[in-house]
Write a protein that holds these residues in place. Structure first.
Motif, PDB file in Angstrom:
ATOM      1  N   ILE A  61       6.663 -11.102   7.702  1.00  0.00           N
ATOM      2  CA  ILE A  61       8.227 -11.031   7.100  1.00  0.00           C
ATOM      3  C   ILE A  61       7.894 -10.720   5.852  1.00  0.00           C
ATOM      4  O   ILE A  61       8.175  -9.499   5.304  1.00  0.00           O
ATOM      5  CB  ILE A  61       8.973 -12.410   6.909  1.00  0.00           C
ATOM      6  N   PRO A  62       6.888 -11.097   4.807  1.00  0.00           N
ATOM      7  CA  PRO A  62       6.681 -10.610   3.576  1.00  0.00           C
ATOM      8  C   PRO A  62       5.709  -9.213   3.486  1.00  0.00           C
ATOM      9  O   PRO A  62       5.974  -8.380   2.829  1.00  0.00           O
ATOM     10  CB  PRO A  62       5.826 -11.494   2.778  1.00  0.00           C
ATOM     11  N   VAL A  63       4.967  -9.299   4.924  1.00  0.00           N
ATOM     12  CA  VAL A  63       4.111  -8.020   4.817  1.00  0.00           C
ATOM     13  C   VAL A  63       5.088  -6.940   5.183  1.00  0.00           C
ATOM     14  O   VAL A  63       4.877  -5.661   4.428  1.00  0.00           O
ATOM     15  CB  VAL A  63       3.007  -8.577   5.865  1.00  0.00           C
ATOM     16  N   VAL A  64       5.992  -7.133   6.018  1.00  0.00           N
ATOM     17  CA  VAL A  64       6.794  -6.014   6.246  1.00  0.00           C
ATOM     18  C   VAL A  64       7.506  -5.491   5.200  1.00  0.00           C
ATOM     19  O   VAL A  64       7.913  -4.236   4.943  1.00  0.00           O
ATOM     20  CB  VAL A  64       7.639  -6.271   7.649  1.00  0.00           C
ATOM     21  N   ALA A  65       8.115  -6.502   4.486  1.00  0.00           N
ATOM     22  CA  ALA A  65       8.699  -5.929   3.027  1.00  0.00           C
ATOM     23  C   ALA A  65       7.922  -5.147   2.210  1.00  0.00           C
ATOM     24  O   ALA A  65       8.373  -4.145   1.572  1.00  0.00           O
ATOM     25  CB  ALA A  65       9.142  -7.344   2.439  1.00  0.00           C
ATOM     26  N   VAL A  66       6.650  -5.492   1.948  1.00  0.00           N
ATOM     27  CA  VAL A  66       5.766  -4.729   1.112  1.00  0.00           C
ATOM     28  C   VAL A  66       5.480  -3.576   1.732  1.00  0.00           C
ATOM     29  O   VAL A  66       5.554  -2.356   1.120  1.00  0.00           O
ATOM     30  CB  VAL A  66       4.488  -5.505   0.783  1.00  0.00           C
ATOM     31  N   PHE A  67       5.085  -3.325   3.007  1.00  0.00           N
ATOM     32  CA  PHE A  67       4.835  -2.167   3.786  1.00  0.00           C
ATOM     33  C   PHE A  67       5.828  -1.146   3.518  1.00  0.00           C
ATOM     34  O   PHE A  67       5.658   0.029   3.110  1.00  0.00           O
ATOM     35  CB  PHE A  67       4.550  -2.582   5.136  1.00  0.00           C
ATOM     36  N   THR A  68       7.242  -1.753   3.603  1.00  0.00           N
ATOM     37  CA  THR A  68       8.217  -0.863   3.706  1.00  0.00           C
ATOM     38  C   THR A  68       8.601  -0.135   2.082  1.00  0.00           C
ATOM     39  O   THR A  68       8.804   0.868   1.980  1.00  0.00           O
ATOM     40  CB  THR A  68       9.713  -1.658   4.140  1.00  0.00           C
ATOM     41  N   ALA A  69       8.245  -1.097   1.180  1.00  0.00           N
ATOM     42  CA  ALA A  69       8.303  -0.762  -0.108  1.00  0.00           C
ATOM     43  C   ALA A  69       7.460   0.373  -0.479  1.00  0.00           C
ATOM     44  O   ALA A  69       7.872   1.556  -1.012  1.00  0.00           O
ATOM     45  CB  ALA A  69       8.171  -1.967  -1.148  1.00  0.00           C
ATOM     46  N   VAL A  70       6.147   0.256   0.151  1.00  0.00           N
ATOM     47  CA  VAL A  70       5.066   1.273  -0.284  1.00  0.00           C
ATOM     48  C   VAL A  70       5.315   2.580   0.483  1.00  0.00           C
ATOM     49  O   VAL A  70       5.333   3.566  -0.160  1.00  0.00           O
ATOM     50  CB  VAL A  70       3.683   0.571  -0.029  1.00  0.00           C
ATOM     51  N   TYR A  71       5.849   2.331   1.524  1.00  0.00           N
ATOM     52  CA  TYR A  71       6.132   3.664   2.435  1.00  0.00           C
ATOM     53  C   TYR A  71       7.162   4.381   1.834  1.00  0.00           C
ATOM     54  O   TYR A  71       7.433   5.620   1.826  1.00  0.00           O
ATOM     55  CB  TYR A  71       6.775   3.179   4.061  1.00  0.00           C
ATOM     56  N   GLU A  72       8.366   3.719   1.387  1.00  0.00           N
ATOM     57  CA  GLU A  72       9.326   4.455   0.641  1.00  0.00           C
ATOM     58  C   GLU A  72       8.889   5.092  -0.798  1.00  0.00           C
ATOM     59  O   GLU A  72       9.529   5.947  -1.410  1.00  0.00           O
ATOM     60  CB  GLU A  72      10.639   3.257   0.498  1.00  0.00           C
ATOM     61  N   LEU A  73       7.819   4.414  -1.272  1.00  0.00           N
ATOM     62  CA  LEU A  73       7.413   4.978  -2.707  1.00  0.00           C
ATOM     63  C   LEU A  73       6.481   6.247  -2.337  1.00  0.00           C
ATOM     64  O   LEU A  73       6.543   6.999  -3.437  1.00  0.00           O
ATOM     65  CB  LEU A  73       6.809   3.939  -3.528  1.00  0.00           C
ATOM     66  N   THR A  74       5.889   6.150  -1.327  1.00  0.00           N
ATOM     67  CA  THR A  74       5.060   7.413  -1.220  1.00  0.00           C
ATOM     68  C   THR A  74       5.617   8.582  -0.575  1.00  0.00           C
ATOM     69  O   THR A  74       6.283   8.710   0.133  1.00  0.00           O
ATOM     70  CB  THR A  74       3.594   7.008  -0.202  1.00  0.00           C
ATOM     71  N   LEU A 142      -2.808  -1.468   3.990  1.00  0.00           N
ATOM     72  CA  LEU A 142      -1.830  -1.080   3.089  1.00  0.00           C
ATOM     73  C   LEU A 142      -2.226   0.461   2.738  1.00  0.00           C
ATOM     74  O   LEU A 142      -1.352   1.479   2.655  1.00  0.00           O
ATOM     75  CB  LEU A 142      -1.902  -1.720   1.854  1.00  0.00           C
ATOM     76  N   PRO A 143      -3.570   0.963   2.614  1.00  0.00           N
ATOM     77  CA  PRO A 143      -3.884   2.375   2.356  1.00  0.00           C
ATOM     78  C   PRO A 143      -3.337   3.367   3.460  1.00  0.00           C
ATOM     79  O   PRO A 143      -2.959   4.382   3.273  1.00  0.00           O
ATOM     80  CB  PRO A 143      -5.496   2.302   2.833  1.00  0.00           C
ATOM     81  N   MET A 144      -3.262   2.822   4.599  1.00  0.00           N
ATOM     82  CA  MET A 144      -2.593   3.688   5.795  1.00  0.00           C
ATOM     83  C   MET A 144      -1.190   3.898   5.417  1.00  0.00           C
ATOM     84  O   MET A 144      -0.611   5.018   5.593  1.00  0.00           O
ATOM     85  CB  MET A 144      -2.722   3.112   7.188  1.00  0.00           C
ATOM     86  N   VAL A 145      -0.522   2.966   5.046  1.00  0.00           N
ATOM     87  CA  VAL A 145       1.021   2.955   4.869  1.00  0.00           C
ATOM     88  C   VAL A 145       1.253   4.037   3.434  1.00  0.00           C
ATOM     89  O   VAL A 145       1.873   4.644   3.278  1.00  0.00           O
ATOM     90  CB  VAL A 145       1.557   1.818   4.328  1.00  0.00           C
ATOM     91  N   ALA A 146       0.186   3.757   2.447  1.00  0.00           N
ATOM     92  CA  ALA A 146       0.301   4.716   1.439  1.00  0.00           C
ATOM     93  C   ALA A 146       0.160   6.176   1.667  1.00  0.00           C
ATOM     94  O   ALA A 146       0.282   6.869   0.899  1.00  0.00           O
ATOM     95  CB  ALA A 146      -0.761   4.341   0.162  1.00  0.00           C
ATOM     96  N   LEU A 147      -0.629   6.336   2.921  1.00  0.00           N
ATOM     97  CA  LEU A 147      -0.725   7.895   3.156  1.00  0.00           C
ATOM     98  C   LEU A 147      -0.063   8.441   3.894  1.00  0.00           C
ATOM     99  O   LEU A 147      -0.027   9.503   4.517  1.00  0.00           O
ATOM    100  CB  LEU A 147      -2.415   7.669   4.020  1.00  0.00           C
ATOM    101  N   GLY A 148       1.213   7.428   4.357  1.00  0.00           N
ATOM    102  CA  GLY A 148       2.357   8.189   5.043  1.00  0.00           C
ATOM    103  C   GLY A 148       2.521   7.652   6.382  1.00  0.00           C
ATOM    104  O   GLY A 148       3.485   8.112   7.148  1.00  0.00           O
ATOM    105  N   VAL A 149       1.728   6.713   6.735  1.00  0.00           N
ATOM    106  CA  VAL A 149       1.616   6.083   8.167  1.00  0.00           C
ATOM    107  C   VAL A 149       2.887   5.253   8.099  1.00  0.00           C
ATOM    108  O   VAL A 149       2.964   4.408   7.318  1.00  0.00           O
ATOM    109  CB  VAL A 149       0.351   5.310   8.670  1.00  0.00           C
ATOM    110  N   HIS A 150       3.788   5.228   9.196  1.00  0.00           N
ATOM    111  CA  HIS A 150       5.114   4.418   9.242  1.00  0.00           C
ATOM    112  C   HIS A 150       4.508   3.090   9.653  1.00  0.00           C
ATOM    113  O   HIS A 150       3.622   2.655  10.351  1.00  0.00           O
ATOM    114  CB  HIS A 150       5.890   4.740  10.491  1.00  0.00           C
ATOM    115  N   PRO A 151       5.204   1.919   8.733  1.00  0.00           N
ATOM    116  CA  PRO A 151       4.969   0.485   9.031  1.00  0.00           C
ATOM    117  C   PRO A 151       4.720   0.159  10.448  1.00  0.00           C
ATOM    118  O   PRO A 151       3.933  -0.735  10.724  1.00  0.00           O
ATOM    119  CB  PRO A 151       5.776  -0.204   8.163  1.00  0.00           C
ATOM    120  N   ALA A 152       5.710   0.578  11.242  1.00  0.00           N
ATOM    121  CA  ALA A 152       5.486   0.173  12.458  1.00  0.00           C
ATOM    122  C   ALA A 152       4.496   0.473  13.357  1.00  0.00           C
ATOM    123  O   ALA A 152       4.105   0.012  14.397  1.00  0.00           O
ATOM    124  CB  ALA A 152       6.849   0.887  13.252  1.00  0.00           C
ATOM    125  N   ALA A 153       3.755   1.719  12.684  1.00  0.00           N
ATOM    126  CA  ALA A 153       2.513   1.945  13.427  1.00  0.00           C
ATOM    127  C   ALA A 153       1.358   1.066  13.295  1.00  0.00           C
ATOM    128  O   ALA A 153       0.415   1.218  14.395  1.00  0.00           O
ATOM    129  CB  ALA A 153       2.256   3.522  13.198  1.00  0.00           C
TER     130      ALA A 153
END
Length: 323
Positions: A61-74, A142-153
């Protein structure tokens, strides 16, 4: 983004079938040298696996929240295509190597991962012996998400990695052809990883690929027959104690520590770390050795072993192996 399946959940029937086949193989072709199966041990491993599925939902639950936030920012976006999916798996496997390695050499992370090494058996149910505190693992991706990989992947790739590793937890498969052994993780490589002998400790961290270990100096081949488990094993099949015993050991060591630097070391240094003995004041004469019964000087007292049941407790700190 496609609707990606939960790979681990969908694979449960295959896990059950392959485990039954392995059990039958031991009945039909016993191997006295193999660790084999123990009913209580296997039941504990299965219980830990089922529990991890439930606890993972909580930790995510907290991980998805952080991943989603990072994905929206990148501003970056990686489309999910067949060839990008292969690249995602490659990157995830590289990050898994470091996640796995650091979970062996930092004690608070080891407290999570020690669960997987707590069995003295090595069979397909050992693969299911997963921790209930996996919140420490997801941040490595998190680096994968920051590079534009969707959190669901991320959980999709992680699930494929775990699925691959299921079959390497067996003694029924010997060494495979050399080209495969050179590139991929195999039962032979992973038997070494689960062994408690000194030369095997903290080796072969790869998930799907073993080339990371070859590149970063943590690979060793299987020669002597492995002895599985921890260097100081836990005498329990209680799932709650299996899941939390190292956290309890850390808490005891922190309470008994004499300084803040020692407290930090008990948490963030290697599982076998011990503080340096206090130096004697200048001019203080060394204590004379007490004669042993036979007239020879008694050996010097040994430093106390750590109270935790960690695989590094009887060796030099695992961090010495880090490149």
């Amino acid at each position: 983004m496609p609707n990606l399946p939960d790979v681990v959940l969908w694979s449960i029937p295959a896990f059950v079938l392959l485990t039954v086949i392995e059990v039958v193989s031991y009945r039909l072709h016993p191997d006295e040298d193999a660790a084999g199966y123990d009913t209580k041990d296997a039941a504990t491993s299965i219980t830990m696996g089922l529990g991890s599925i439930g606890f993972d939902l909580l930790w995510k639950i907290p991980v998805v929240a952080v991943f989603t936030a990072v994905y929206e920012l990148t501003p970056l976006r990686v489309p999910f295509l067949w060839w990008t999916a292969l690249l995602m798996l490659l990157v995830q496997d590289f990050l898994y190597y470091w996640q796995h390695r650091l979970h062996h050499v930092i004690r608070i992370l080891w407290a999570c991962h020690v669960v997987h090494h707590s069995s003295k058996r090595f069979n397909l149910t050992t693969a299911l012996r997963q921790p209930w505190t996996s919140a420490t693992t997801w941040w490595f991706y998190l680096p994968m998400v920051a590079l534009g990989v969707h959190p669901a992947a991320i959980p999709f790739c992680y699930g494929i990695n775990l699925l691959y590793q299921f079959w390497v937890h067996t003694e029924r498969i010997g060494k495979l052809p050399r080209p495969y052994e050179y590139v991929f993780n195999t039962p032979s490589h992973h038997r070494v990883h689960h062994a408690s002998q000194g030369g095997y400790l903290d080796r072969n961290f790869g998930g799907i690929l073993i080339i990371w270990d070859r590149l970063f100096g943590s690979w060793v081949g299987e020669t002597d027959r492995p002895v599985y488990g921890l260097t100081k094993n836990i005498a329990t099949h209680n799932p709650l104690r299996v899941a939390t015993h190292e956290y309890a050991a850390i808490a005891r060591d922190v309470r008994a520590a004499g300084s803040w630097s020692e407290r930090a070391g008990r948490v963030f240094r290697g599982p076998g770390w011990q503080p340096a003995p206090a130096a004697a004041a200048p001019g203080t004469p060394a204590a004379a050795p007490v004669p042993a019964p036979g007239g020879e000087p008694a050996p010097p007292p040994q430093l106390p072993r750590p109270s935790s049941a960690s695989p590094a407790s009887a060796k030099a700190p695992a961090s010495e192996h880090v490149a």
